[in-house]
Design an enzyme around this catalytic site. Structure first.
Site, mmCIF file in Angstrom:
data_model
loop_
_atom_site.group_PDB
_atom_site.id
_atom_site.type_symbol
_atom_site.label_atom_id
_atom_site.label_comp_id
_atom_site.label_asym_id
_atom_site.label_seq_id
_atom_site.Cartn_x
_atom_site.Cartn_y
_atom_site.Cartn_z
ATOM 1 N N CYS A 266 -0.486 2.083 -5.091
ATOM 2 C CA CYS A 266 -1.222 3.267 -5.513
ATOM 3 C C CYS A 266 -0.226 4.409 -5.661
ATOM 4 O O CYS A 266 0.701 4.541 -4.865
ATOM 5 C CB CYS A 266 -2.248 3.651 -4.448
ATOM 6 S SG CYS A 266 -3.430 2.336 -4.146
ATOM 7 N N HIS B 195 0.852 -1.179 0.000
ATOM 8 C CA HIS B 195 0.000 0.000 0.000
ATOM 9 C C HIS B 195 0.886 1.225 0.000
ATOM 10 O O HIS B 195 1.800 1.346 0.806
ATOM 11 C CB HIS B 195 -0.888 0.013 1.247
ATOM 12 C CG HIS B 195 -1.970 -0.987 1.204
ATOM 13 N ND1 HIS B 195 -3.039 -0.894 0.354
ATOM 14 C CD2 HIS B 195 -2.154 -2.132 1.905
ATOM 15 C CE1 HIS B 195 -3.834 -1.930 0.517
ATOM 16 N NE2 HIS B 195 -3.324 -2.697 1.456
#
Lengths: 329, 498
Positions: free
Chosen positions: A211, A169
């Site tokens: 991301c 992440h």
């Protein structure tokens, strides 16, 4: 001209002696050439070995897809020839033998479960709580504790190409390690600069699937680094299949399409990085992968995939035997 | 043993283990990785004596000084973590104990001939209750077998079956031994063991199955470099047929055993046929004499609690057991609350006192606390052993990333000598099997491991520093700037222009 037999014998003997001298002379000339040839084979090589550093930074069962991402890369790199001794695999959690896994000892990248990414032969070098920002940077820069075992060390030199793959992440300029700490893009840039100054790499291919991944390589400043990221700033990288047996998403789109491309290759492939980048399709990946080439000296069309993902052995055949071992000079 | 002698055996003996042992002055080493619960009440004695969930390493290391021996221990755990792809490097001062009662610490060899020197080394024991076991631990283990997974019994080790299990324990042991021929020759014996409890129904098999079907692998040939390769099937007491006919039948520990020679027969074709009328009640195998369970008292969030261990003595004789428990430093033990009570089937309660007690108190972040007791369990009783502890506070950087889970606390070890009056009855398998390669210091001692428990320590609010910084900066930016300007700004009248 006819020769008398005695003269012929004399000339024959003379010729034999001359030929012997020539052969003896020639033999020593040959072995000196051999030594030089073999020496040149090793000396001029700029690129002799490939290493891979594959990092999954996420913990917990619902981050199964990050572990599957990293294991896809592990499978690819192993299949194309890099041995376990030159792969450093860091998994922050265990998906395969997790009590929640209904298929123990297996990790899949597709609900059809055709490829088992874990397999029977896997060596995880850093696992569980060992995957931290500190251990990652120490491993990259070589500043490890003296009792660190060999499989946890990155033993590269100035002739090594390193593939660094990270997933987890992340956000703008940071990547989260295990839900408790972060590494930011400046840290990685500085670590790579340390590696450059210590001559610990020849070229690095940095691939990141998180991301806003492209921000992570925006701060690099060391030479010979090629970076590929899965999404632009402000964009999320999306997961792909959801598996109803396991109850989680099993892989991310960017890595899935990379894996799909690599499954068509083998060790002798002459495909280049330009071919890989050309397969990136925004409508399938649902984000914009980015490539940063300004620090990289070669062009993508001339860089083979096996320069980073595989381990091509250079072999030159010689006809003459070369003596191994000490000779009294 | 030195490098010169070991060198000649490296075609069979794994070189990495030999070099690690030599470099770290290891006299004897045991390592095991365990997952799952060994059901003591149903499954009898375990084949190998370790059932503590997690990773367990213990070794006798010799060293001139305490410091050198500690350095070697650190070197050993780090080297083993590299070999077996496990986080054994987390074994440090704060989870290493030096038990004196639980393990075979006899200083003289069993065969006390002068060729077996007394133990010079000190025992160190480290336990990681949170350690996971998976294929990456099995891979290097299999690579240490001379034929790896290519031929011989190693082919049967299919991780997809081995980890789909009720219980799994895998490990190695390196121990000094005397040769069975009693000619006084000493050497090192290296053993690799895997214990797994599988339920055939998980794989769609019912009452008839072969070993090859169970493990989903076929064994073609025995390992060519093996001098012997055998499969022993310990026959259960209920009606079972095992085919084909074994090479010979033996009695091992009082149980009938079929022995198959894999060099002549095919291991994957050994077929088991269980009778239709197998009664549902578990076959009353030889239940171990002593069974132990441990749980924690107190409520989860509280700062105090207690440990309660129940030890059941099934035999009609009193049994001497040693109880060994290692608790991390943040569980502060109150030894004065120790109470031992035995209850017999009639309901009478007897207060017990330990015949020997060795207590090593904890040092914060330096050493765990170790409690070792020698207790005599009266015949046919259930004994409860309890003591209290308080939970300490740890620094917020010492919490693991998944802090709300809590800390796994390693098992207590209860050890005793089973009835070895030489008759062989009631002898656990691992004792009976020792006769082929007797460990120089071996005595048949059974170790029972209790369950783990989770200690949830008070966890801080990890977002606090971030919140404080945000608030403080907001206050500074909005209010301080304005007030400062108001107080210090000086207004001056400008003269009008002409």
């Amino acid at each position: 001209m006819l020769l008398h037999s005695r003269e012929a014998a004399g000339i024959g003997r003379f010729l034999t002696v001359v030929l012997c001298i020539v052969f003896a002379f020639g033999h020593s000339v040959f072995s000196k050439g051999e030594t030089e040839k073999v020496g040149a084979f090793f000396a001029d090589k700029e690129h002799t070995n490939n290493w891979a550093v594959l990092v999954c930074t996420s913990r917990f069962w619902f981050n199964y897809r990050h572990m599957a991402n990293t294991l896809s890369m592990y499978r690819t790199v192993k299949r194309l020839g890099i041995p376990d001794s030159q792969i450093i695999l860091m998994l922050a959690d265990d998906a395969a033998c997790n009590p929640r896994n209904s298929r123990p000892a297996a990790v899949y990248d597709h609900p059809r479960k055709t490829i088992d990414l874990y397999g029977d032969n896997i060596e995880v070098d850093y696992r569980g709580y060992e995957v931290t920002v500190e251990s990652f940077i120490r491993m990259l820069t070589g500043r490890v504790a003296p009792e660190t075992p060999r499989n946890k060390r990155l033993l590269t030199d100035e002739k090594s190409n390193i593939l660094v793959y990270m997933t987890g992440h992340g956000g703008e300029d940071f990547l989260k390690f295990q839900d408790s700490e972060e590494i930011n893009s400046y840290d990685i840039a500085d670590a790579f600069q340390q590696m450059w100054e210590k001559q610990r790499y020849r070229e690095i291919l940095f691939v990141i699937d998180t991301c806003q991944a492209n921000t992570m390589f925006s701060k690099f400043y060391s030479p010979n680094i090629l970076s590929i990221g899965s999404s632009e700033k402000g964009e999320n990288s999306l997961s792909y299949f959801h598996d109803y047996d396991l109850g989680v998403s099993v892989i991310d789109r960017f890595t899935y399409y990379n894996l799909k491309f690599f499954e068509t290759l083998d060790m002798s492939s002459k495909q280049t990085l330009a071919d890989l980048v050309a397969t990136y399709n925004h409508s399938l990946i649902r984000s914009h992968p980015g490539v940063r080439t300004d620090l990289f000296s070669r062009s993508l069309e001339k860089t083979y995939l096996t320069d980073f993902f595989g381990s091509v052995q250079n072999i030159e055949l010689t006809r003459e035997p070369f003596p191994i071992g000490r000779k009294s000079e | 043993m030195d490098n010169q002698e070991l060198r000649h055996h490296y075609h069979l003996f794994p070189r990495q283990i030999g070099e690690i042992a030599l470099q770290n002055n290891v006299e004897e080493l045991h390592l095991s990785f365990t997952q799952g619960n060994w059901r003591q009440g149903s499954w009898g004695y375990p084949p190998v004596s370790s059932q503590g969930v997690g990773a367990e390493v213990f070794a006798w290391i010799s060293g001139a000084t305490q410091e050198e021996s500690l350095d070697k221990w650190k070197g050993l755990t780090n080297a083993l973590s590299g070999v077996f792809c496990a986080s054994l490097n987390f074994i440090g001062d704060d989870n290493t104990s030096m038990p004196q009662l639980a393990f075979n610490t006899s200083t003289r060899g069993k065969r006390s001939s002068s060729s077996v020197p007394g133990r010079r080394g000190v025992l160190r024991h480290g336990f990681l209750p949170r350690e996971n076991v998976c294929t990456e631990n099995l891979t290097p283990w299999v690579k240490q077998l001379p034929c790896q997974a290519k031929s011989g019994l190693g082919v049967l080790l299919n991780p997809h079956r081995l980890y789909n299990m009720d219980f799994h324990s895998m490990g190695i042991s390196l121990a000094p031994a005397v040769s069975a021929a009693d000619d006084g020759q000493t050497g090192l014996v290296y053993k690799q063991h895997v214990t797994v409890v599988l339920n055939p129904r998980t794989f769609g098999l019912d009452r008839n199955w072969t070993l090859g079907e169970l493990m989903d692998r076929g064994v073609d040939a025995a390992c060519p470099v093996a001098t012997s390769s055998t499969v022993r099937v310990v026959m259960p007491e209920s009606e079972t047929r095992v085919l084909p006919t074994p090479m010979r039948k033996e009695t091992l520990g009082g149980q009938e055993t079929y022995v198959y020679d894999i060099q002549k027969q095919n291991a994957s074709e050994i077929r088991f046929e269980f009778a239709d009328s197998t009664n549902k009640k578990e076959a009353q195998q030889r239940l171990p004499l002593v069974e132990a369970h441990r749980h924690v008292n107190g409520h989860g969030g509280g700062i105090s609690g207690g440990i309660e261990t129940l030890i059941i003595n099934r035999s009609n004789q009193p049994v001497d057991v040693t109880y060994s428990d290692t608790l991390p430093w943040y569980l502060r033990v109150y030894l004065h609350t120790l109470a031992i009570e035995a209850v017999n089937p009639d309901g009478d309660i007897f207060k017990q006192h330990p015949t020997q007690m060795i207590f090593t108190p904890a040092i914060d972040r330096g050493r765990p606390s170790t409690i070792e007791l020698a207790v005599t369990l009266p015949a046919n009783t259930r004994t409860t052993l309890r003591y209290d502890f308080d939970k300490g506070f740890i620094k917020y950087t010492e919490h693991p990333p998944d802090a709300n889970r809590g800390f796994n606390i390693g098992p207590a070890i209860i050890s005793y000598r089973p009835d070895t009056d030489g008759s062989g009855i009631d002898q656990p398998l691992f004792c009976a099997l020792q006769s082929s390669h007797p460990n120089a210091y071996f005595e048949c001692k059974v170790r029972v491991y209790t369950e783990l428990f989770l200690a949830s320590l008070p966890t801080p609010d990890f977002s606090m520093p971030y919140n404080v910084i945000t608030f403080t900066c907001t206050v500074l930016a909005l209010f301080f700037g304005r007030i400062f300007n108001l107080l210090t700004r000086d207004f001056a009248v400008l003269k009008g222009s002409d």
